[in-house]
Motif scaffolding. Structure first.
Motif, PDB file in Angstrom:
ATOM      1  N   SER A  29       0.812  -1.223   0.000  1.00 43.98           N
ATOM      2  CA  SER A  29       0.000   0.000   0.000  1.00 43.98           C
ATOM      3  C   SER A  29       0.844   1.271   0.000  1.00 43.98           C
ATOM      4  N   GLY A  30       2.173   1.120   0.097  1.00 38.84           N
ATOM      5  CA  GLY A  30       3.031   2.304   0.120  1.00 38.84           C
ATOM      6  C   GLY A  30       2.988   3.049   1.432  1.00 38.84           C
ATOM      7  N   ASP A  31       2.742   2.339   2.517  1.00 39.77           N
ATOM      8  CA  ASP A  31       2.761   2.956   3.851  1.00 39.77           C
ATOM      9  C   ASP A  31       4.197   2.860   4.372  1.00 39.77           C
ATOM     10  N   TRP A  32       5.026   3.803   3.966  1.00 36.47           N
ATOM     11  CA  TRP A  32       6.470   3.699   4.208  1.00 36.47           C
ATOM     12  C   TRP A  32       6.821   3.853   5.682  1.00 36.47           C
ATOM     13  N   GLU A  33       6.076   4.633   6.412  1.00 32.23           N
ATOM     14  CA  GLU A  33       6.340   4.791   7.848  1.00 32.23           C
ATOM     15  C   GLU A  33       6.105   3.473   8.581  1.00 32.23           C
ATOM     16  N   THR A  34       4.994   2.804   8.262  1.00 29.88           N
ATOM     17  CA  THR A  34       4.706   1.510   8.882  1.00 29.88           C
ATOM     18  C   THR A  34       5.722   0.462   8.448  1.00 29.88           C
ATOM     19  N   LEU A  35       6.113   0.503   7.177  1.00 30.02           N
ATOM     20  CA  LEU A  35       7.104  -0.452   6.683  1.00 30.02           C
ATOM     21  C   LEU A  35       8.433  -0.276   7.411  1.00 30.02           C
ATOM     22  N   ALA A  36       8.858   0.970   7.583  1.00 30.10           N
ATOM     23  CA  ALA A  36      10.118   1.237   8.276  1.00 30.10           C
ATOM     24  C   ALA A  36      10.075   0.747   9.716  1.00 30.10           C
ATOM     25  N   ALA A  37       8.911   0.847  10.343  1.00 32.29           N
ATOM     26  CA  ALA A  37       8.763   0.447  11.748  1.00 32.29           C
ATOM     27  C   ALA A  37       8.828  -1.067  11.915  1.00 32.29           C
ATOM     28  N   CYS A  38       8.789  -1.825  10.821  1.00 34.96           N
ATOM     29  CA  CYS A  38       8.913  -3.282  10.909  1.00 34.96           C
ATOM     30  C   CYS A  38      10.363  -3.718  11.115  1.00 34.96           C
ATOM     31  N   PHE A  39      11.308  -2.802  10.867  1.00 33.60           N
ATOM     32  CA  PHE A  39      12.728  -3.131  10.918  1.00 33.60           C
ATOM     33  C   PHE A  39      13.438  -2.355  12.023  1.00 33.60           C
ATOM     34  N   HIS A  40      14.454  -2.970  12.611  1.00 35.10           N
ATOM     35  CA  HIS A  40      15.383  -2.223  13.450  1.00 35.10           C
ATOM     36  C   HIS A  40      16.267  -1.363  12.546  1.00 35.10           C
ATOM     37  N   ILE A 130      12.297  -6.728  12.824  1.00 33.57           N
ATOM     38  CA  ILE A 130      13.158  -7.589  12.013  1.00 33.57           C
ATOM     39  C   ILE A 130      14.589  -7.075  12.046  1.00 33.57           C
ATOM     40  N   VAL A 131      15.529  -7.992  12.226  1.00 29.18           N
ATOM     41  CA  VAL A 131      16.953  -7.689  12.160  1.00 29.18           C
ATOM     42  C   VAL A 131      17.514  -8.081  10.792  1.00 29.18           C
ATOM     43  N   LYS A 132      17.056  -9.219  10.286  1.00 29.67           N
ATOM     44  CA  LYS A 132      17.509  -9.688   8.973  1.00 29.67           C
ATOM     45  C   LYS A 132      16.398 -10.475   8.303  1.00 29.67           C
ATOM     46  N   ARG A 133      16.109 -10.143   7.072  1.00 34.51           N
ATOM     47  CA  ARG A 133      15.102 -10.862   6.274  1.00 34.51           C
ATOM     48  C   ARG A 133      15.756 -11.380   4.994  1.00 34.51           C
ATOM     49  N   THR A 134      15.568 -12.672   4.734  1.00 30.42           N
ATOM     50  CA  THR A 134      16.112 -13.292   3.532  1.00 30.42           C
ATOM     51  C   THR A 134      15.025 -14.111   2.849  1.00 30.42           C
ATOM     52  N   ALA A 135      14.896 -13.953   1.553  1.00 30.48           N
ATOM     53  CA  ALA A 135      13.915 -14.717   0.789  1.00 30.48           C
ATOM     54  C   ALA A 135      14.546 -15.986   0.231  1.00 30.48           C
ATOM     55  N   VAL A 136      13.782 -17.080   0.282  1.00 33.74           N
ATOM     56  CA  VAL A 136      14.166 -18.342  -0.345  1.00 33.74           C
ATOM     57  C   VAL A 136      13.134 -18.626  -1.432  1.00 33.74           C
ATOM     58  N   TYR A 137      13.581 -18.650  -2.680  1.00 35.01           N
ATOM     59  CA  TYR A 137      12.660 -18.761  -3.810  1.00 35.01           C
ATOM     60  C   TYR A 137      12.428 -20.223  -4.190  1.00 35.01           C
ATOM     61  N   GLU A 138      11.166 -20.536  -4.504  1.00 33.03           N
ATOM     62  CA  GLU A 138      10.771 -21.908  -4.801  1.00 33.03           C
ATOM     63  C   GLU A 138      10.455 -22.112  -6.281  1.00 33.03           C
TER      64      GLU A 138
END
Length: 207
Positions: A29-40, A130-138
């Motif tokens: 949705s482009g809620d950048w403030e909320t997105l930023a708050a998901c990460f340290h 979140i401290v670290k997020r990594t995607a694993v593609y299937e």
């Protein structure tokens, strides 16, 4: 220190689950403030198009949103949460279905990607982030929105040999949109995935 109180553990898992779901809504949705708050502040993220700090990811996401073409759309569906908590550390894995609509050479396509997020999380000042997020593609696929208008040889002329099989169409789409895919994409059943599992176990052990 382990979480021995069942009610405390459930509350931690609930907060983390809410965070993981909230990330998808904020990103789409482009809620950048909320997105930023998901990460340290020192968080990193490693996905198909970027392997960098979370701050750089958010800046890149904003730029992508600003350049979005009419009719383009992206949705992250987060499900199947598996959350392990020990003290102020947590290791989570979740399923992600990424749906995108894009225009390539004047034709509209829908791409679907199956992946999982491996997350290291930490509670600081009583807040999980979140401290670290990594995607694993299937796997992924790409389908024309209206097959009647797409030339029969469109896919035959598509060179996907440079991309991992687990993410070949998302990499192709990124290139068509002027972005370079990450060079360290991790695929399912790979040594990279096994390393992420070990990293998560070590993260819990060091809590």
């Amino acid at each position: 220190m382990a979480n021995n109180n069942p009610s405390t553990l459930m509350e931690d898992e609930h907060q983390i689950a809410n965070l993981l779901i909230r990330w998808g809504h904020a990103r789409d949705s482009g809620d950048w403030e909320t997105l930023a708050a998901c990460f340290h502040d020192d968080a990193t993220i490693h996905i198909s198009w970027i392997s960098a700090s979370a701050k750089e990811f958010i800046a890149g996401s904003r730029a992508m949103a600003a350049a979005r073409q009419p009719g383009a759309h992206t949705k992250h569906l987060i499900s199947g949460l598996w959350i392990q908590v020990k003290g102020d550390h947590a290791f989570s894995r979740c399923h992600v279905n990424l749906y995108s609509r894009t225009t390539i050479n004047g034709y509209q396509f829908d791409t679907q990607n199956w992946l999982r997020f491996f997350d290291l999380l930490e509670r600081r000042d009583n807040i999980w982030r979140i401290v670290k997020r990594t995607a694993v593609y299937e796997k992924d696929r790409m389908d024309p929105v209206d097959p009647r208008g797409v030339p029969e040889d469109f896919f035959a002329d598509m060179d996907l040999s440079a991309f991992p099989a687990s993410a070949k169409f998302i990499c192709y789409r990124l290139l068509q949109n002027g972005r370079t895919p990450s060079s360290d994409i991790i695929s399912v059943y790979s040594d990279g995935e096994r390393t992420l599992k070990q990293e998560g176990e070590a993260w819990l052990a060091n809590a």
